[in-house]
Design an enzyme around this catalytic site. Structure first.
Site, PDB file in Angstrom:
ATOM      1  N   ASP A   1       0.851  -1.188   0.000  1.00 43.39           N
ATOM      2  CA  ASP A   1       0.000   0.000   0.000  1.00 43.39           C
ATOM      3  C   ASP A   1       0.892   1.245   0.000  1.00 43.39           C
ATOM      4  O   ASP A   1       1.728   1.411   0.894  1.00 43.39           O
ATOM      5  CB  ASP A   1      -0.892  -0.019   1.261  1.00 43.39           C
ATOM      6  CG  ASP A   1      -1.616   1.301   1.476  1.00 43.39           C
ATOM      7  OD1 ASP A   1      -1.971   1.593   2.632  1.00 43.39           O
ATOM      8  OD2 ASP A   1      -1.801   2.044   0.488  1.00 43.39           O
TER       9      ASP A   1
ATOM     10  N   ASN B   1      -0.324   4.550  -0.193  1.00 42.90           N
ATOM     11  CA  ASN B   1      -0.917   5.825   0.262  1.00 42.90           C
ATOM     12  C   ASN B   1      -1.614   5.693   1.615  1.00 42.90           C
ATOM     13  O   ASN B   1      -2.429   6.530   1.978  1.00 42.90           O
ATOM     14  CB  ASN B   1      -1.905   6.347  -0.794  1.00 42.90           C
ATOM     15  CG  ASN B   1      -3.069   5.387  -0.993  1.00 42.90           C
ATOM     16  OD1 ASN B   1      -3.059   4.265  -0.460  1.00 42.90           O
ATOM     17  ND2 ASN B   1      -4.061   5.810  -1.750  1.00 42.90           N
TER      18      ASN B   1
ATOM     19  N   ASP C   1      -4.007   3.915   2.824  1.00 44.87           N
ATOM     20  CA  ASP C   1      -5.449   3.646   3.016  1.00 44.87           C
ATOM     21  C   ASP C   1      -5.689   2.175   3.376  1.00 44.87           C
ATOM     22  O   ASP C   1      -6.826   1.743   3.475  1.00 44.87           O
ATOM     23  CB  ASP C   1      -6.244   4.037   1.760  1.00 44.87           C
ATOM     24  CG  ASP C   1      -5.907   3.155   0.561  1.00 44.87           C
ATOM     25  OD1 ASP C   1      -6.550   3.317  -0.497  1.00 44.87           O
ATOM     26  OD2 ASP C   1      -5.006   2.290   0.694  1.00 44.87           O
TER      27      ASP C   1
ATOM     28  N   ASP D   1      -1.876  -1.186  -3.785  1.00 50.81           N
ATOM     29  CA  ASP D   1      -2.177  -0.424  -4.997  1.00 50.81           C
ATOM     30  C   ASP D   1      -1.034  -0.529  -6.013  1.00 50.81           C
ATOM     31  O   ASP D   1       0.024  -1.095  -5.718  1.00 50.81           O
ATOM     32  CB  ASP D   1      -2.449   1.035  -4.648  1.00 50.81           C
ATOM     33  CG  ASP D   1      -1.407   1.595  -3.682  1.00 50.81           C
ATOM     34  OD1 ASP D   1      -1.794   2.090  -2.605  1.00 50.81           O
ATOM     35  OD2 ASP D   1      -0.199   1.472  -3.997  1.00 50.81           O
TER      36      ASP D   1
ATOM     37  N   ASP E   1      -5.661 -10.360 -15.698  1.00 50.49           N
ATOM     38  CA  ASP E   1      -6.712 -11.328 -15.402  1.00 50.49           C
ATOM     39  C   ASP E   1      -7.952 -10.990 -16.243  1.00 50.49           C
ATOM     40  O   ASP E   1      -8.528  -9.910 -16.091  1.00 50.49           O
ATOM     41  CB  ASP E   1      -7.057 -11.259 -13.906  1.00 50.49           C
ATOM     42  CG  ASP E   1      -7.408 -12.626 -13.329  1.00 50.49           C
ATOM     43  OD1 ASP E   1      -6.904 -12.981 -12.263  1.00 50.49           O
ATOM     44  OD2 ASP E   1      -8.199 -13.337 -13.996  1.00 50.49           O
TER      45      ASP E   1
ATOM     46  N   ASP F   1     -10.207 -16.185 -16.352  1.00 48.42           N
ATOM     47  CA  ASP F   1     -11.037 -16.590 -15.229  1.00 48.42           C
ATOM     48  C   ASP F   1     -12.198 -17.482 -15.673  1.00 48.42           C
ATOM     49  O   ASP F   1     -12.968 -17.084 -16.549  1.00 48.42           O
ATOM     50  CB  ASP F   1     -11.607 -15.309 -14.581  1.00 48.42           C
ATOM     51  CG  ASP F   1     -12.247 -15.570 -13.252  1.00 48.42           C
ATOM     52  OD1 ASP F   1     -11.537 -15.985 -12.337  1.00 48.42           O
ATOM     53  OD2 ASP F   1     -13.464 -15.370 -13.132  1.00 48.42           O
TER      54      ASP F   1
ATOM     55  N   GLU G   1      -8.023 -20.707 -16.518  1.00 48.36           N
ATOM     56  CA  GLU G   1      -8.327 -21.254 -15.199  1.00 48.36           C
ATOM     57  C   GLU G   1      -9.302 -22.392 -15.477  1.00 48.36           C
ATOM     58  O   GLU G   1     -10.454 -22.167 -15.830  1.00 48.36           O
ATOM     59  CB  GLU G   1      -8.982 -20.220 -14.285  1.00 48.36           C
ATOM     60  CG  GLU G   1      -9.227 -20.812 -12.912  1.00 48.36           C
ATOM     61  CD  GLU G   1     -10.241 -20.066 -12.090  1.00 48.36           C
ATOM     62  OE1 GLU G   1     -11.107 -19.388 -12.677  1.00 48.36           O
ATOM     63  OE2 GLU G   1     -10.164 -20.147 -10.871  1.00 48.36           O
TER      64      GLU G   1
ATOM     65  N   HIS H   1      -4.665 -16.930  -5.020  1.00 47.88           N
ATOM     66  CA  HIS H   1      -5.565 -16.107  -4.202  1.00 47.88           C
ATOM     67  C   HIS H   1      -6.835 -16.838  -3.822  1.00 47.88           C
ATOM     68  O   HIS H   1      -7.630 -16.346  -3.011  1.00 47.88           O
ATOM     69  CB  HIS H   1      -5.899 -14.838  -4.979  1.00 47.88           C
ATOM     70  CG  HIS H   1      -6.688 -15.145  -6.185  1.00 47.88           C
ATOM     71  ND1 HIS H   1      -6.166 -15.841  -7.276  1.00 47.88           N
ATOM     72  CD2 HIS H   1      -7.973 -14.921  -6.480  1.00 47.88           C
ATOM     73  CE1 HIS H   1      -7.102 -16.014  -8.169  1.00 47.88           C
ATOM     74  NE2 HIS H   1      -8.204 -15.456  -7.720  1.00 47.88           N
ATOM     75  N   ASP H   2      -7.051 -18.022  -4.442  1.00 47.16           N
ATOM     76  CA  ASP H   2      -8.225 -18.838  -4.075  1.00 47.16           C
ATOM     77  C   ASP H   2      -7.855 -19.959  -3.111  1.00 47.16           C
ATOM     78  O   ASP H   2      -8.739 -20.748  -2.727  1.00 47.16           O
ATOM     79  CB  ASP H   2      -8.831 -19.500  -5.332  1.00 47.16           C
ATOM     80  CG  ASP H   2      -9.516 -18.495  -6.209  1.00 47.16           C
ATOM     81  OD1 ASP H   2      -9.595 -18.737  -7.425  1.00 47.16           O
ATOM     82  OD2 ASP H   2      -9.959 -17.448  -5.697  1.00 47.16           O
TER      83      ASP H   2
HETATM   84  O1  TEU Z   1     -12.343 -18.804  -9.357  1.00 50.53           O
HETATM   85  C1  TEU Z   1     -13.218 -19.782  -9.912  1.00 50.53           C
HETATM   86  C2  TEU Z   1     -13.476 -20.813  -8.943  1.00 50.53           C
HETATM   87  O2  TEU Z   1     -13.869 -21.880  -9.301  1.00 50.53           O
HETATM   88  C3  TEU Z   1     -13.265 -20.485  -7.526  1.00 50.53           C
HETATM   89  O3  TEU Z   1     -14.486 -19.910  -7.103  1.00 50.53           O
HETATM   90  C4  TEU Z   1     -12.936 -21.706  -6.735  1.00 50.53           C
HETATM   91  O4  TEU Z   1     -13.702 -22.791  -7.202  1.00 50.53           O
HETATM   92  C5  TEU Z   1     -13.335 -21.476  -5.326  1.00 50.53           C
HETATM   93  O5  TEU Z   1     -12.797 -20.234  -4.953  1.00 50.53           O
HETATM   94  C6  TEU Z   1     -12.752 -22.582  -4.478  1.00 50.53           C
HETATM   95  O6  TEU Z   1     -13.199 -22.359  -3.166  1.00 50.53           O
HETATM   96  C7  TEU Z   1     -12.248 -17.627 -10.140  1.00 50.53           C
HETATM   97  C8  TEU Z   1     -11.358 -16.650  -9.394  1.00 50.53           C
HETATM   98  O7  TEU Z   1     -10.055 -17.196  -9.260  1.00 50.53           O
HETATM   99  C9  TEU Z   1     -11.988 -16.408  -8.046  1.00 50.53           C
HETATM  100  O8  TEU Z   1     -11.144 -15.571  -7.240  1.00 50.53           O
HETATM  101  C10 TEU Z   1     -13.325 -15.726  -8.269  1.00 50.53           C
HETATM  102  O9  TEU Z   1     -13.974 -15.596  -7.019  1.00 50.53           O
HETATM  103  C11 TEU Z   1     -14.219 -16.560  -9.218  1.00 50.53           C
HETATM  104  O10 TEU Z   1     -13.535 -17.077 -10.351  1.00 50.53           O
HETATM  105  C12 TEU Z   1     -15.316 -15.679  -9.778  1.00 50.53           C
HETATM  106  O11 TEU Z   1     -14.729 -14.755 -10.669  1.00 50.53           O
HETATM  107 CA    CA Z   2      -3.463   2.095  -1.105  1.00 54.65          CA
END
Ligand code: TEU
Ligand code: CA
Length: 561
Positions: free
Chosen positions: A29, A31, A33, A37, A106, A208, A262, A337-338
């Site tokens: 970050d 700034n 907040d 960013d 993405d 995605d 994905e 991130h998932d």
């Molecule tokens: O994820 C698709 C997806 O299948 C995920 O929802 C995954 O199955 C789930 O998080 C498992 O618990 C993509 C993106 O990577 C995710 O961050 C988004 O939330 C989702 O699509 C909707 O865009």
């Molecule tokens: Ca920020």
């Protein structure tokens, strides 16, 4: 579907790359907040470069109300206000290119935000020019056959919308209406947007849930066989490959860019339909079979108390290596991130074993025949934060699933215990830069709590340490890129039934390397069939490798045979 000619050995820059994924909200970050960013990322590009990686995959930075942290886009050509301006983006892209780093963005086009102008128009009237940019079902026809939603509190993917007395489809949250790819005008809008970013110099897209984009718009009843696995029903719709080939012909083929699907809902049997080079669709795909291992079936990602079986883990990753052995190309990841932090989910995040097990997992990711997608923070051996209360969560998935369990009178404590292992927010806590307040991520209040272990797990503490997680990653990236055998070499699984050791060879042009990974906190024996007394140890996570055939707890060792 006919198969194109084998292309497995065609050399490509994106096959030789190491991809580093940055979740912009949590990286840096600038700034105060409390939200990461673009300027923050730009300020850390020397660090990113120091890792030796080639490509950055940046999660969505487009204008969004953040119902799903940017995966609900309301302007595909705008930059999210919290992340900065288009000038900040241009500076970031220039900064990456100046350092020889490529940027992959993405592409979230299975759905948009309900705040997108297209949807605002579409819901106004049944004859609006944008009506068919989305999937509508007139209510007078009765409710359409059920479709499950990943995030809806009731799991219902149809929402009745008052203005036109119609249902609209949303596979994800109610604020993420599915785009209607059967409409050629919509497809052209998407292709034009892609050109906009490629003309700015972007080097590719992670796509995605791209397998979901084509729907049978008669919305027939979902066959019972998909009741527990409806993601597979959503994938591979009637025209998905036509649309991807159209995308390739109209856009992708005009640029030197990389694409990765994905692969939600995609199985080993249909993966090549997306990435066999001769089909001129996409380059790579990542599957969910590996990261789904060890959860109880038909649960909200509840870990099996017995843990996962390494033999099954080895079977899955060996099978997927085989899928791309002569055609297409694979990708490999354990974190993103998932996902929860790999040290917690697949290793052992106790202080005694955390670093060793995370380095062992990193060795797996960087010695397989696939492009590694490595998640920012895993190079520090970051771990799950394991929140106790639902109020600590920010992810719509955790919050709505909690409500779902509550509405059904389910066991909320058990749900929260499972989330400590599997919740996505575990992988989204702020990057741990140093031991100053809030780990040096922000001078403000972070949007999501910083893991308290930042005082000992942080980049500054590891930057100089020769045996740190961070330098282990740097050295292994260098080793992989200096040895084509680790990139293109044939993969052969050894000692298949060994319950604690993952052993495999990589071979190319007369060079042969052996990788041994002990996935447990006990010493282990491994039978590779090779006389290791003459083999040369070229890398490992212990100062002195164990005697041939024996492995110390969580030991990783690479031999040149
Ligand atoms: O994820 C698709 C997806 O299948 C995920 O929802 C995954 O199955 C789930 O998080 C498992 O618990 C993509 C993106 O990577 C995710 O961050 C988004 O939330 C989702 O699509 C909707 O865009
Ligand atoms: Ca920020």
């Amino acid at each position: 579907m006919e198969r194109a000619s084998p292309d497995g050995n065609a050399k490509k820059w994106w096959k030789e790359a190491v991809v580093y994924q940055i979740y912009p909200r949590s990286f840096k970050d600038s700034n105060g907040d409390g939200v990461g960013d673009l300027k923050g990322i730009t300020s850390k590009l020397d660090y990113v470069k120091s890792l030796g990686v080639d490509v950055v995959w940046l999660n969505p930075v487009f204008t969004s109300p953040n119902d799903d942290n940017g995966y609900d886009i309301s302007d595909y050509r705008g930059i999210m206000r919290e992340f900065g301006t288009m000038q900040d983006f241009d500076a970031l892209l220039q900064g990456m290119h100046d350092r020889g780093l490529k940027l992959v963005m993405d592409l979230v086009v299975n759905h948009s935000s309900d705040e997108h102008e297209w949807f605002q128009q579409s819901r106004r009237s049944r004859d609006n020019p944008y009506r068919n940019y989305y999937h509508w079902w007139p209510a007078e026809k009765g409710k359409p056959h059920p479709r499950r939603s990943f995030f809806d509190v009731n799991g219902d993917a149809w929402k009745l919308d008052g203005p036109t007395n119609s249902y609209y489809l949303h596979y994800f949250s109610q604020k993420q209406p599915d785009l209607n790819w059967e409409n050629p005008r919509l497809r052209e809008e998407i292709f034009s947007m892609m050109r906009f970013w490629f003309d700015k110099g972007v080097d590719g897209f992670r796509m995605d849930v791209i397998p979901f984009i084509s729907k049978d718009t008669t919305f027939p009843e979902m066959p019972a066989e998909y009741k527990e696995d409806w993601g597979r029903f959503y994938a591979n719709g009637p025209h998905v490959h036509q649309y991807l080939r159209e995308m390739n012909e109209a856009v992708l083929s005009k640029y030197d860019v990389m694409t990765v699907a994905e692969g939600a809902g995609v199985t080993a049997a249909d993966a090549l339909d997306y990435v066999d080079a001769g089909r001129r669709e996409l380059n790579m795909l990542y599957h969910f079979e590996g990261v789904s291992l060890g959860y109880l079936p038909d649960s909200l990602k509840v870990p099996d108390p017995k843990g996962y079986k390494l033999v099954e883990f080895k079977e899955i990753y060996s099978k997927w290596d085989g899928v791309f052995a002569t055609r297409g190309w694979g990708s490999i990841y354990l974190g993103n991130h998932d996902q929860p932090r790999m040290a917690t989910r697949w290793g052992n995040d106790t202080p005694q074993w955390r670093d060793l097990s995370a380095k062992m997992l990193t060795t797996f990711l960087l010695t397989m025949r696939a492009t590694p997608y490595y998640y920012a923070g895993d190079e520090l051996c970051m771990t799950n934060i394991k929140f106790d209360n639902i109020e600590d969560y920010r992810d719509i998935e955790s919050i709505n699933w909690y409500q779902q369990v509550k509405n059904k009178g389910g066991d909320l404590q058990a749900f929260l215990e499972a989330q400590k292992i599997s919740a996505r927010d575990n992988g989204r806590t702020p990057f741990q830069w140093d031991q100053t307040a809030k780990a040096g991520f922000t001078t403000g209040t972070p949007w999501l709590e910083v893991n308290p272990n930042y005082t000992t797990i942080n980049a500054a503490a590891q930057d100089g340490g020769p045996d740190s997680c961070l330098n282990y990653f740097r050295k292994l990236v260098t080793l992989r890129k200096a040895n084509p055998v680790l990139i293109y070499g044939e993969y052969v699984l050894l000692d298949k039934e060994n319950p604690t050791v993952y052993a495999y060879t990589r071979e190319l042009a007369g060079r042969k390397m052996l990788v041994l990974l002990n996935f447990k906190d006990t010493t282990a024996a491994v039978n590779t069939g090779f006389d290791l007394s003459k083999a040369k140890v070229i890398f490992g996570n212990y100062p002195t490798p164990s005697p041939a055939g024996k492995l110390q707890p969580y030991e990783a060792v690479i031999y040149e045979l």
